[in-house]
Design an enzyme around this catalytic site. Structure first.
Site, PDB file in Angstrom:
ATOM      1  N   LYS A  82       0.885  -1.169   0.000  1.00  0.00           N
ATOM      2  CA  LYS A  82       0.000   0.000   0.000  1.00  0.00           C
ATOM      3  C   LYS A  82       0.914   1.208   0.000  1.00  0.00           C
ATOM      4  O   LYS A  82       1.499   1.557   1.022  1.00  0.00           O
ATOM      5  CB  LYS A  82      -0.877  -0.013   1.251  1.00  0.00           C
ATOM      6  CG  LYS A  82      -2.231   0.655   1.130  1.00  0.00           C
ATOM      7  CD  LYS A  82      -2.210   2.118   0.805  1.00  0.00           C
ATOM      8  CE  LYS A  82      -1.878   3.019   1.965  1.00  0.00           C
ATOM      9  NZ  LYS A  82      -1.788   4.438   1.565  1.00  0.00           N
ATOM     10  N   CYS A  84      13.756  10.622   7.431  1.00  0.00           N
ATOM     11  CA  CYS A  84      13.495  10.267   8.828  1.00  0.00           C
ATOM     12  C   CYS A  84      14.747  10.480   9.669  1.00  0.00           C
ATOM     13  O   CYS A  84      14.661  10.773  10.851  1.00  0.00           O
ATOM     14  CB  CYS A  84      13.004   8.832   8.930  1.00  0.00           C
ATOM     15  SG  CYS A  84      14.070   7.681   8.076  1.00  0.00           S
ATOM     16  N   GLU A 107       8.953   1.279  11.505  1.00  0.00           N
ATOM     17  CA  GLU A 107      10.057   2.225  11.235  1.00  0.00           C
ATOM     18  C   GLU A 107       9.439   3.605  11.282  1.00  0.00           C
ATOM     19  O   GLU A 107       8.708   3.990  10.361  1.00  0.00           O
ATOM     20  CB  GLU A 107      10.644   1.983   9.832  1.00  0.00           C
ATOM     21  CG  GLU A 107      11.448   0.714   9.686  1.00  0.00           C
ATOM     22  CD  GLU A 107      12.868   0.864  10.210  1.00  0.00           C
ATOM     23  OE1 GLU A 107      13.169   1.851  10.918  1.00  0.00           O
ATOM     24  OE2 GLU A 107      13.680  -0.022   9.915  1.00  0.00           O
ATOM     25  N   GLU A 118       9.265  15.979  15.951  1.00  0.00           N
ATOM     26  CA  GLU A 118       9.812  15.852  14.597  1.00  0.00           C
ATOM     27  C   GLU A 118       9.373  17.064  13.764  1.00  0.00           C
ATOM     28  O   GLU A 118       8.220  17.481  13.818  1.00  0.00           O
ATOM     29  CB  GLU A 118       9.298  14.566  13.941  1.00  0.00           C
ATOM     30  CG  GLU A 118       9.925  14.319  12.583  1.00  0.00           C
ATOM     31  CD  GLU A 118       9.542  12.955  11.983  1.00  0.00           C
ATOM     32  OE1 GLU A 118       8.343  12.631  11.945  1.00  0.00           O
ATOM     33  OE2 GLU A 118      10.458  12.224  11.551  1.00  0.00           O
TER      34      GLU A 118
HETATM   35  P1  NAP Z   1       2.278   8.328   7.567  1.00  0.00           P
HETATM   36  O1  NAP Z   1       1.287   9.407   7.427  1.00  0.00           O
HETATM   37  O2  NAP Z   1       2.421   7.681   8.882  1.00  0.00           O
HETATM   38  O3  NAP Z   1       1.944   7.246   6.432  1.00  0.00           O
HETATM   39  C1  NAP Z   1       2.760   6.150   6.134  1.00  0.00           C
HETATM   40  C2  NAP Z   1       1.951   5.123   5.350  1.00  0.00           C
HETATM   41  O4  NAP Z   1       0.923   4.574   6.167  1.00  0.00           O
HETATM   42  C3  NAP Z   1       1.229   5.706   4.137  1.00  0.00           C
HETATM   43  O5  NAP Z   1       1.162   4.723   3.142  1.00  0.00           O
HETATM   44  C4  NAP Z   1      -0.145   5.997   4.697  1.00  0.00           C
HETATM   45  O6  NAP Z   1      -1.147   6.082   3.707  1.00  0.00           O
HETATM   46  C5  NAP Z   1      -0.349   4.797   5.582  1.00  0.00           C
HETATM   47  N1  NAP Z   1      -1.338   5.023   6.649  1.00  0.00           N
HETATM   48  C6  NAP Z   1      -1.769   6.194   7.172  1.00  0.00           C
HETATM   49  N2  NAP Z   1      -2.677   5.968   8.134  1.00  0.00           N
HETATM   50  C7  NAP Z   1      -2.852   4.633   8.217  1.00  0.00           C
HETATM   51  C8  NAP Z   1      -3.660   3.771   9.016  1.00  0.00           C
HETATM   52  N3  NAP Z   1      -4.485   4.267   9.939  1.00  0.00           N
HETATM   53  N4  NAP Z   1      -3.576   2.440   8.824  1.00  0.00           N
HETATM   54  C9  NAP Z   1      -2.727   1.925   7.913  1.00  0.00           C
HETATM   55  N5  NAP Z   1      -1.931   2.684   7.118  1.00  0.00           N
HETATM   56  C10 NAP Z   1      -1.989   4.020   7.281  1.00  0.00           C
HETATM   57  O7  NAP Z   1       3.735   8.859   7.174  1.00  0.00           O
HETATM   58  P2  NAP Z   1       4.126   9.815   5.974  1.00  0.00           P
HETATM   59  O8  NAP Z   1       3.574  11.177   6.266  1.00  0.00           O
HETATM   60  O9  NAP Z   1       3.770   9.185   4.689  1.00  0.00           O
HETATM   61  O10 NAP Z   1       5.736   9.792   6.092  1.00  0.00           O
HETATM   62  C11 NAP Z   1       6.463  10.635   6.921  1.00  0.00           C
HETATM   63  C12 NAP Z   1       6.825   9.965   8.230  1.00  0.00           C
HETATM   64  O11 NAP Z   1       7.508   8.741   7.993  1.00  0.00           O
HETATM   65  C13 NAP Z   1       7.775  10.772   9.080  1.00  0.00           C
HETATM   66  O12 NAP Z   1       7.356  10.733  10.406  1.00  0.00           O
HETATM   67  C14 NAP Z   1       9.104  10.057   8.939  1.00  0.00           C
HETATM   68  O13 NAP Z   1      10.010  10.242   9.983  1.00  0.00           O
HETATM   69  C15 NAP Z   1       8.672   8.649   8.822  1.00  0.00           C
HETATM   70  N6  NAP Z   1       9.720   7.825   8.190  1.00  0.00           N
HETATM   71  C16 NAP Z   1      10.405   6.897   8.929  1.00  0.00           C
HETATM   72  C17 NAP Z   1      11.425   6.148   8.351  1.00  0.00           C
HETATM   73  C18 NAP Z   1      12.205   5.113   9.122  1.00  0.00           C
HETATM   74  O14 NAP Z   1      12.834   4.272   8.493  1.00  0.00           O
HETATM   75  N7  NAP Z   1      12.200   5.104  10.428  1.00  0.00           N
HETATM   76  C19 NAP Z   1      11.746   6.369   7.017  1.00  0.00           C
HETATM   77  C20 NAP Z   1      11.033   7.325   6.304  1.00  0.00           C
HETATM   78  C21 NAP Z   1      10.011   8.044   6.895  1.00  0.00           C
HETATM   79  P3  NAP Z   1      -1.657   7.527   3.168  1.00  0.00           P
HETATM   80  O15 NAP Z   1      -0.543   8.133   2.425  1.00  0.00           O
HETATM   81  O16 NAP Z   1      -2.792   7.185   2.290  1.00  0.00           O
HETATM   82  O17 NAP Z   1      -2.046   8.325   4.376  1.00  0.00           O
END
Ligand code: NAP
Ligand code: MG
Length: 488
Positions: free
Chosen positions: A172, A280, A246, A378
């Protein structure tokens, strides 16, 4: 607008739920729209992955490895297409996206070869005439949930080791980078058996949530925000479903007085502003020894003011836009709050008038402290806040003052400071003098509010296998503890 199909059971089909629009962050204008997967289509994808998994795992490893190499070759053959769509969807400069496509191909090659030699062990057995086989087996069907900041690379961190070890996947993508993922889906469709890789699009709250709760997904591998990840972890906890998280970070950098401050400034500017700070592991707070503070800040301001913002397709551009308006608004709010608390912006801080889209000038902030959200939450944007410290104890205490635990970087030539960093900072990665660089051979991931798993390296392959123990008595023989008329 062209219609973009999803990959379900080896077949491309249009989503049958509501369409959603994907915006180009460099202009704010729509690129395209995609119809989301319906609940039935998600079920079909999971069922296909379940069916395919049996034969995928039963295949000989060399066969799986050959297919992984075909994926790598397919990725390379679509290098420009993938970099092009990733540039339009992420806003990251095109030249960098080309590099990331190469890294993805490398990852599939790496795990194709590592999986050939990745076995279990034979444990000592209780008795003669027995074998205790400790077998590495796949989990089964992996639900892979991926964020928008590195849509292809972070997908490959999961999908390459998962496939190599005999799992199948339902991906997804983040809504904002669905098109990029659907181009990669064409590579999977051309190289992998039907059902081994499925891509379903739609919002996290609907499609993502269905995959998390689905009784037939055996494990959830999630990269994204701490908030969403914690919710997914709670749901999976209820189901006793294994979960890879992650999550977000607030990575510190410590600049000691035993290195060249000008060079450290250059490294920190790179580590803070790469991908407009939307990594991240971006350096999100910097602690500098007071004796070199002024020189360091001056150099950071000079370098930051010279960064070239612009069109991600212009080869001169170093920094593209942020991905979305919501992210930019959050950064501006943190900056405002910090200024209200006495912080001073010494470079950037504004939306550049001449650019449409979601741009924000790379921003340097001083006179900050840990009462400010900017130093605690963050930021995920192009902001570099700097604080002075007086001694090592204070530097390590400030770096450790966070619920997050993804990474930390140190600039030093003193081995003892390196040892102290990895012993005292609860983080997954310590970078010394070379920040925010991935080594595909070594584990990557976070602790505490930053997550619970390691990707990459051998560890990243272990993470996609569950152990099975086969206790094997070679012959059926009577055992003295079995019930019998004369036994109790
Ligand atoms: P996000 O909003 O948490 O979304 C991540 C993924 O999960 C997207 O595909 C999102 O879909 C999906 N999602 C959202 N709500 C969900 C739910 N209730 N149930 C299941 N899936 C759900 O994160 P983002 O804004 O895309 O990315 C930025 C964040 O990722 C930052 O906090 C960053 O630090 C973190 N990150 C961490 C790492 C690591 O390796 N630790 C690496 C990169 C990024 P939708 O797009 O449709 O909402
Ligand atoms: Mg999001």
């Amino acid at each position: 607008m062209p219609e973009r199909p999803l990959l379900i059971d080896g077949t491309f089909e249009l989503g049958s739920a509501e369409p959603f629009v994907i915006l180009n962050p460099a202009s704010g204008a729509p690129i395209d729209s995609v119809a989301a997967a319906s609940p039935d289509q998600v079920d079909t994808a999971v069922a296909a992955a379940t069916r395919a998994q049996t034969s995928w795992w039963a295949a000989a490893q060399p066969e799986r490895s050959a297919i992984m190499h075909a994926v790598a070759a397919g990725v390379r053959s679509r290098k420009e297409d993938l970099a092009d769509i990733a540039t339009r969807e992420t806003g990251r400069p095109y030249a960098r996206n080309l590099l990331y496509v190469d890294m993805i191909a490398d990852l599939f090659r790496q795990y194709a070869e590592l999986a050939r030699v990745h076995g279990g062990r034979i444990a000592p057995s209780n008795e003669a005439g027995q074998l205790s086989l400790v077998v590495r087996a796949p989990y089964g069907v992996i639900a892979a949930l991926v964020p928008w900041n590195y849509p292809l690379l972070l997908l490959a961190f999961k999908v390459a080791p998962a496939l190599a070890t005999g799992n199948t996947v339902v991906i997804k993508p983040a809504s904002e980078t669905t098109l990029t993922t659907l181009v990669l889906a064409e590579v999977f469709a051309a190289t992998t058996p039907p059902g081994v890789v499925n891509v379903v699009a739609g919002s996290g709250r609907t499609v993502g949530d269905q995959l998390v709760r689905h009784p037939d997904t055996d494990m959830v591998a999630f990269t994204g925000s701490t908030e969403v990840g914690a919710g997914i972890g709670a749901i999976c906890g209820q189901m006793a479903k294994p979960t890879h998280l992650e999550l977000g970070g607030k990575d510190p950098a410590i600049v000691f007085d035993d290195v060249d401050p000008g060079l450290a400034a250059k490294a920190v500017v790179w580590a803070s502003f790469l991908n407009a700070g939307q990594v991240c592991t971006s350096t999100e707070r910097v602690y500098v020894h007071r004796s070199i503070y002024e020189e360091f800040v001056d150099r950071v301001v000079e370098l930051t003011s010279g960064l070239r913002l612009g069109d991600p397709f212009d080869p001169d551009t170093q920094i593209g836009p942020m991905r979305n308006e919501r992210g930019r608004a959050k950064v501006l709010e943190q900056l405002e709050d910090a200024q209200a608390g006495g912080a001073k912006i010494v470079a950037g801080g504004s939306i550049p008038e001449e650019l449409s889209g979601f741009y924000l000038q790379p921003t340097v902030v001083v006179d900050v402290d840990h009462t400010m959200e900017l130093m605690r939450e963050e930021t995920f944007g192009p902001v570099l806040p700097i604080m002075a410290f007086d001694d090592d104890d204070q530097a390590f205490a400030l770096a450790a003052d966070t619920p997050f635990g993804l990474g930390a970087s140190c600039y030093t030539s003193t081995p003892d400071r390196v040892r102290r960093a990895y012993e005292q900072l609860k983080v997954g990665t310590v970078w010394v003098n070379d920040p925010v660089v991935d080594n595909l051979a070594a584990p990557f991931g976070g602790m505490r509010a930053s997550g619970n798993v390691r990707e990459l390296g051998l560890e990243g392959m272990d993470a996609f296998t569950s152990m099975r123990h086969v206790h094997w008595n070679m012959q059926l023989e009577d055992k003295p503890w079995w019930y019998g008329p004369d036994r109790h």
